[in-house]
Motif scaffolding. Structure first.
Motif, mmCIF file in Angstrom:
data_model
loop_
_atom_site.group_PDB
_atom_site.id
_atom_site.type_symbol
_atom_site.label_atom_id
_atom_site.label_comp_id
_atom_site.label_asym_id
_atom_site.label_seq_id
_atom_site.Cartn_x
_atom_site.Cartn_y
_atom_site.Cartn_z
ATOM 1 N N LEU A 94 0.831 -1.194 0.000
ATOM 2 C CA LEU A 94 0.000 0.000 0.000
ATOM 3 C C LEU A 94 0.873 1.255 0.000
ATOM 4 O O LEU A 94 1.797 1.365 0.803
ATOM 5 N N GLY A 95 0.567 2.160 -0.900
ATOM 6 C CA GLY A 95 1.207 3.478 -0.890
ATOM 7 C C GLY A 95 0.230 4.466 -0.285
ATOM 8 O O GLY A 95 -0.472 5.187 -1.002
ATOM 9 N N THR A 96 0.172 4.489 1.036
ATOM 10 C CA THR A 96 -0.904 5.206 1.714
ATOM 11 C C THR A 96 -0.817 6.719 1.575
ATOM 12 O O THR A 96 -1.853 7.393 1.547
ATOM 13 N N ASN A 97 0.371 7.275 1.492
ATOM 14 C CA ASN A 97 0.485 8.733 1.394
ATOM 15 C C ASN A 97 -0.026 9.237 0.049
ATOM 16 O O ASN A 97 -0.808 10.201 -0.017
ATOM 17 N N ASP A 98 0.395 8.592 -1.029
ATOM 18 C CA ASP A 98 -0.099 8.988 -2.350
ATOM 19 C C ASP A 98 -1.588 8.706 -2.479
ATOM 20 O O ASP A 98 -2.335 9.483 -3.094
ATOM 21 N N LEU A 99 -2.037 7.609 -1.907
ATOM 22 C CA LEU A 99 -3.457 7.268 -1.980
ATOM 23 C C LEU A 99 -4.303 8.309 -1.258
ATOM 24 O O LEU A 99 -5.339 8.753 -1.777
ATOM 25 N N ALA A 100 -3.866 8.712 -0.066
ATOM 26 C CA ALA A 100 -4.605 9.732 0.683
ATOM 27 C C ALA A 100 -4.675 11.045 -0.100
ATOM 28 O O ALA A 100 -5.711 11.724 -0.112
ATOM 29 N N LYS A 101 -3.582 11.378 -0.762
ATOM 30 C CA LYS A 101 -3.566 12.608 -1.566
ATOM 31 C C LYS A 101 -4.598 12.547 -2.685
ATOM 32 O O LYS A 101 -5.363 13.490 -2.896
ATOM 33 N N ASP A 102 -4.644 11.401 -3.387
ATOM 34 C CA ASP A 102 -5.587 11.257 -4.491
ATOM 35 C C ASP A 102 -7.034 11.170 -4.021
ATOM 36 O O ASP A 102 -7.959 11.536 -4.754
ATOM 37 N N LEU A 103 -7.238 10.645 -2.812
ATOM 38 C CA LEU A 103 -8.586 10.555 -2.266
ATOM 39 C C LEU A 103 -9.085 11.879 -1.689
ATOM 40 O O LEU A 103 -10.251 12.010 -1.336
ATOM 41 N N HIS A 104 -8.162 12.852 -1.570
ATOM 42 C CA HIS A 104 -8.478 14.139 -0.953
ATOM 43 C C HIS A 104 -8.929 13.959 0.503
ATOM 44 O O HIS A 104 -9.755 14.738 1.010
ATOM 45 N N CYS A 105 -8.401 12.936 1.151
ATOM 46 C CA CYS A 105 -8.825 12.675 2.530
ATOM 47 C C CYS A 105 -7.791 13.206 3.512
ATOM 48 O O CYS A 105 -6.654 13.525 3.146
ATOM 49 N N LEU A 106 -8.192 13.296 4.755
ATOM 50 C CA LEU A 106 -7.304 13.774 5.805
ATOM 51 C C LEU A 106 -6.451 12.632 6.352
ATOM 52 O O LEU A 106 -6.855 11.469 6.340
ATOM 53 N N HIS A 107 -5.263 12.992 6.844
ATOM 54 C CA HIS A 107 -4.410 12.032 7.542
ATOM 55 C C HIS A 107 -4.833 12.011 9.010
ATOM 56 O O HIS A 107 -4.393 12.821 9.813
ATOM 57 N N THR A 108 -5.708 11.102 9.352
ATOM 58 C CA THR A 108 -6.202 11.015 10.721
ATOM 59 C C THR A 108 -5.477 9.891 11.462
ATOM 60 O O THR A 108 -5.052 8.907 10.847
#
Length: 294
Positions: free
Chosen positions: A151-165
């Motif tokens: 999983l590339g979670t940082n890039d995925l979060a960026k593309d999802l426009h979601c917050l890093h919670t």
């Protein structure tokens, strides 16, 4: 050895262009090392990184650690040469970044095979985009060489426009889809990196969460995080002891020609035996890995 038997509690990224880091990897207590040709290497250092990785692997000394080479995408100026290079290296596998289809995997596989990659060289795929998540099952089923998903979670979060919670709830749907794909096809799956190296408590928490969700281990960007990842993803001592008892009882039953296996008066079915054998093999390899770094 199946894709999920080998311990992958801690898999550390190392820049391929840094010979000192590659040398240090021989003594670190991680289960796997990613020799990186992609993000960690500047465009003008790609060939130097290949040379450094080749020299490190030729020298050996990595013991039982799993060695993976992360290559640049085939749509970049370096991807083709990276795969040709990797095909001839004594590594366990290669990692493809930002995979979004099975076709990408098969294209890379064809290039590896045309350049003499051994049958045992596995392919790992990074899932780090929404398209990649939605194609996780197709990717996992794309080739017998498929060893696992990362999983590339940082890039995925960026593309999802979601917050890093802290609880990573915005990523749970993606985690679930990728975990289902990996388990359905019998391959490994590793959680993404934790970018804040000063957040020891948060790192330990996401490692525990990753283990609870079913990940096999954690990808890392600094050696200081190895111990916490190993602690979170190691099998519990009581589970290993129980697995050894089942494995021993199964071996005895087979020797006596018995078709029914009982341990402590409880019927043990085939799936439980297979899981016990997997756990015993993993525990033995962890002991071997830990012995090589003491």
């Amino acid at each position: 050895m199946t894709a999920v038997t080998r311990p992958r509690r801690s898999v550390l990224y190392m820049p391929g262009s840094n010979p000192r880091a590659l040398d240090k990897g021989r003594s670190l207590p991680c289960d796997g090392i990613v020799m990186d040709l992609e993000d960690a290497v500047a465009p003008d250092a790609k060939q130097a990184a290949r040379d450094a990785i080749a020299a490190a692997l030729a020298a050996g000394g990595y013991g039982s650690r799993e060695i993976l080479i992360r290559v640049n995408g085939l749509d970049t100026p370096w991807g083709h040469d990276d795969l040709v290079f990797a095909a001839g290296q004594p590594a366990h596998g290669i990692i493809l970044s930002k995979v979004e289809s099975g076709g990408t995997v098969r294209q890379a596989e064809s290039l590896l095979e045309r350049n003499g990659a051994p049958d045992a060289m596995g392919i790992w795929c990074m899932v780090e985009t929404p398209r990649g998540v939605l194609a996780a099952q197709e990717i996992a089923a794309s080739t017998p060489r498929m060893a696992g998903l990362m999983l590339g979670t940082n890039d995925l979060a960026k593309d999802l426009h979601c917050l890093h919670t802290p609880d990573r709830m915005p990523l749970m749907t993606s985690f679930g889809l990728c975990l289902l794909a990996a388990r359905a096809h019998g391959i490994a799956i590793l959680d993404g990196v934790h970018a804040d190296l000063n957040d020891d408590e948060g790192f330990a928490a996401v490692c525990r969460q990753g283990r609870e969700l079913g990940f096999d281990g954690k990808t890392l960007i600094h050696p200081k995080t190895i111990a916490a990842a190993n602690a979170a993803f190691s099998p519990r001592a009581e589970d290993i002891a129980w697995a050894r008892r089942i494995a021993a009882a199964h071996a005895a039953a087979m020797a006596e020609g018995k078709g029914v296996l009982q341990v402590d008066g409880k019927l043990v079915e085939g799936l439980h035996v297979a899981e016990a054998q997997r756990l015993v093999a993993m525990a033995d390899m962890i002991r071997e890995l830990e012995g090589s770094t003491t």
